[in-house]
Motif scaffolding. Structure first.
Motif, short mmCIF file in Angstrom:
data_model
loop_
_atom_site.label_atom_id
_atom_site.label_comp_id
_atom_site.label_asym_id
_atom_site.label_seq_id
_atom_site.Cartn_x
_atom_site.Cartn_y
_atom_site.Cartn_z
N VAL A 1 24.34 -7.12 -9.79
CA VAL A 1 24.08 -6.19 -8.68
C VAL A 1 23.48 -6.95 -7.51
CG1 VAL A 1 22.70 -4.21 -7.96
CG2 VAL A 1 23.84 -4.19 -10.18
N ILE A 2 22.51 -7.84 -7.79
CA ILE A 2 21.90 -8.63 -6.72
C ILE A 2 22.94 -9.51 -6.03
CG2 ILE A 2 20.26 -10.51 -6.28
CD1 ILE A 2 18.47 -9.31 -8.44
N VAL B 1 19.64 -9.88 -22.38
CA VAL B 1 20.67 -10.67 -21.69
C VAL B 1 21.62 -9.75 -20.92
CG1 VAL B 1 22.68 -12.15 -22.06
CG2 VAL B 1 20.55 -12.64 -23.25
N MET B 2 22.01 -8.64 -21.54
CA MET B 2 22.90 -7.70 -20.86
C MET B 2 22.23 -7.11 -19.63
SD MET B 2 24.64 -5.75 -24.13
CE MET B 2 25.53 -4.62 -23.07
N THR B 3 20.95 -6.71 -19.77
CA THR B 3 20.21 -6.16 -18.62
C THR B 3 20.04 -7.21 -17.53
OG1 THR B 3 18.97 -4.75 -20.16
CG2 THR B 3 18.08 -4.99 -17.94
N TYR B 4 19.71 -8.44 -17.95
CA TYR B 4 19.53 -9.54 -17.00
C TYR B 4 20.83 -9.79 -16.23
CZ TYR B 4 18.53 -14.29 -15.35
OH TYR B 4 18.34 -15.41 -14.57
N VAL C 1 10.94 -5.42 -13.56
CA VAL C 1 11.63 -4.66 -14.62
C VAL C 1 11.92 -5.56 -15.81
CG1 VAL C 1 13.79 -3.50 -15.22
CG2 VAL C 1 12.62 -2.93 -13.09
N LEU C 2 12.41 -6.78 -15.55
CA LEU C 2 12.70 -7.72 -16.63
C LEU C 2 11.43 -8.14 -17.36
CD1 LEU C 2 15.40 -9.98 -14.91
CD2 LEU C 2 15.77 -8.26 -16.69
#
Length: 427
Positions: free
Chosen positions: A39-40, A30-33, A167-168
């Motif tokens: 950023v996007i 969730v943090m990475t997502y 990546v996800l």
């Protein structure tokens, strides 16, 4: 018993670790997502700002039917908005579309070469509402978009997020792979540690069981001698109604029953499923046979005994042991049902079980005593239990036999009204 305990401990360890891994991996994902999408989102804002500098490229084909030539490369000046210019040169997989208030395409700014149909398809794939955002798949790539409201219409910025999506996806596959490997490793480690943890308990239990078994065997001989001598004294005494000798005989018989039950319990605790003599037998016939023997006792106590037995109930198990369970439950019902009371026995089939219900009227069992009635030597009303010749092992034996057969035995009671024992066996 210890095999079930070991399996439960192992299952508990794996469950706790699995939950912790799921929480940890979910948090990381969730943090990475959220970081990637943040950023996007910032990139989409920066891309949308290009149309403020008159960088919009008119399309070759608009919705009104006009045809205009458009350059294939974006017109990016070198003397304004250096930060945005640098950003555009670094990331070319992006474009901006400008529309009117009806979302009709009027112009676009693109950082790569594509035909007109590509931009028209992209515009048709979005959620046409103010401040909308999301993503869609087009030409084998995943595009993120964001709609911004302007006085003359809408500006929709697009950016290729295929790499971020991959990546996800790889992150999820990595988590799954790591979880499977860790669970296998933890399984073997937990099995080893659980086995070592249970071993001292098993050794202590085996010693206790052996002591009870040895003590029961040793007590049998002196009890048999005392019983025989009392019988001789009673037969040769000038007073055949000698109450003292009868008291001794009664207590010796009680001790004999107690040692036999203790010995039986120790044998049941150590018995594995494959050691038990099991076969298919007619459980209905066994119950009816027991009831016929108890009808006389019920009649003498003026108890109304009724029963409804489903015929031809076939059970796989040890017929003598399961008959003993039924006998213990019915004997308890007879003992604790007052005169003029009633006992109702039902044997019926549910979806996956055969169920034996034995309900009797009487004082019932207090709510705080219900969880303990299957414990060894536990007696709720010790005075009445003593008078009835009970010493608290019958229900423990019944519970042990039932569990050895993969069944369930439980009790429900309404104080001063009724008590119901329910035996469930697999059909």
């Amino acid at each position: 018993m210890f095999k079930r305990l070991r399996n439960r401990l192992l299952l508990m360890n794996l469950s706790i670790i699995s939950i912790l891994m799921l929480i940890s991996f979910s948090t990381i994902y969730v943090m990475t997502y959220n970081n990637i999408h943040e950023v996007i989102r910032q990139d989409l804002y920066r891309i949308a700002d290009f149309n403020k500098n008159d960088h919009i490229v008119l399309p070759k084909f608009d919705l009104l039917g006009g045809t205009i030539a458009a350059p294939t490369e974006p017109n990016i000046p070198d003397n304004k908005n250096n930060q945005n210019d640098k950003f555009a040169k670094e990331r070319l997989a992006a474009f901006v579309i400008e529309t009117n208030k009806d979302f009709a395409l009027s112009s676009w700014l693109s950082f790569f070469s594509a035909d007109d149909e590509f931009y028209i398809t992209a515009l048709s794939s979005i959620d046409k509402s103010a401040d909308a955002s999301g993503d869609f798949d087009l030409d084998g790539s995943t595009w993120a978009y964001m709609v911004q409201n302007r006085p003359t219409g809408y500006v929709i910025s697009f950016i290729d997020m295929t790499t971020q999506k991959e990546v996800l996806d790889r992150l999820i596959l990595t988590f799954i792979g790591v979880s499977v490997v860790m669970l296998f490793v933890i399984f073997f480690i937990s099995s080893f540690l659980t086995e070592r943890s249970v071993r001292p308990i098993k050794e202590a239990f085996d010693k206790q069981k052996q002591f009870i078994s040895d003590a029961s065997h040793e007590l049998k001989t002196p009890l048999a001698v005392i019983h025989t001598n009392v019988d001789v004294l009673l037969s040769s005494s000038d007073e055949p109604d000698n109450k003292w000798l009868k008291y001794i005989k009664s207590e010796v018989e009680r001790m004999g029953h107690l040692t036999n039950d203790l010995l039986y319990l120790t044998q049941m605790d150590g018995a594995e499923d494959h050691q038990m003599m099991k076969a298919n037998f007619d459980f209905s016939e066994k119950i009816e046979h027991i009831l016929l023997g108890l009808e006389v006792v019920a009649f003498e106590k003026e108890i109304n005994l009724t029963y409804n037995i489903l015929p031809n109930v076939e059970i796989y198990g040890n017929s003598e042991q399961l008959s003993q369970v039924a006998m213990i439950l019915l004997d308890n019902a007879i003992k604790y049902t007052p005169s003029k009371g009633s006992i109702e026995v039902k044997l019926y089939k549910t979806t996956h079980h055969y169920t034996l219900d034995i309900e009797n009227t009487g004082d019932g069992i207090l709510e705080e005593d219900l969880p303990k009635i299957f414990d060894r030597f536990y007696r709720g009303d010790k005075v009445r239990s003593r008078e009835s010749g009970s010493y608290g092992l019958g229900l423990a034996i019944a519970k042990s036999i039932t569990e050895q057969h993969g069944g369930k035995l439980f009790c429900e009671s309404v104080p001063n009204e009724r008590t119901t024992f329910t035996l469930k066996l697999k059909a």
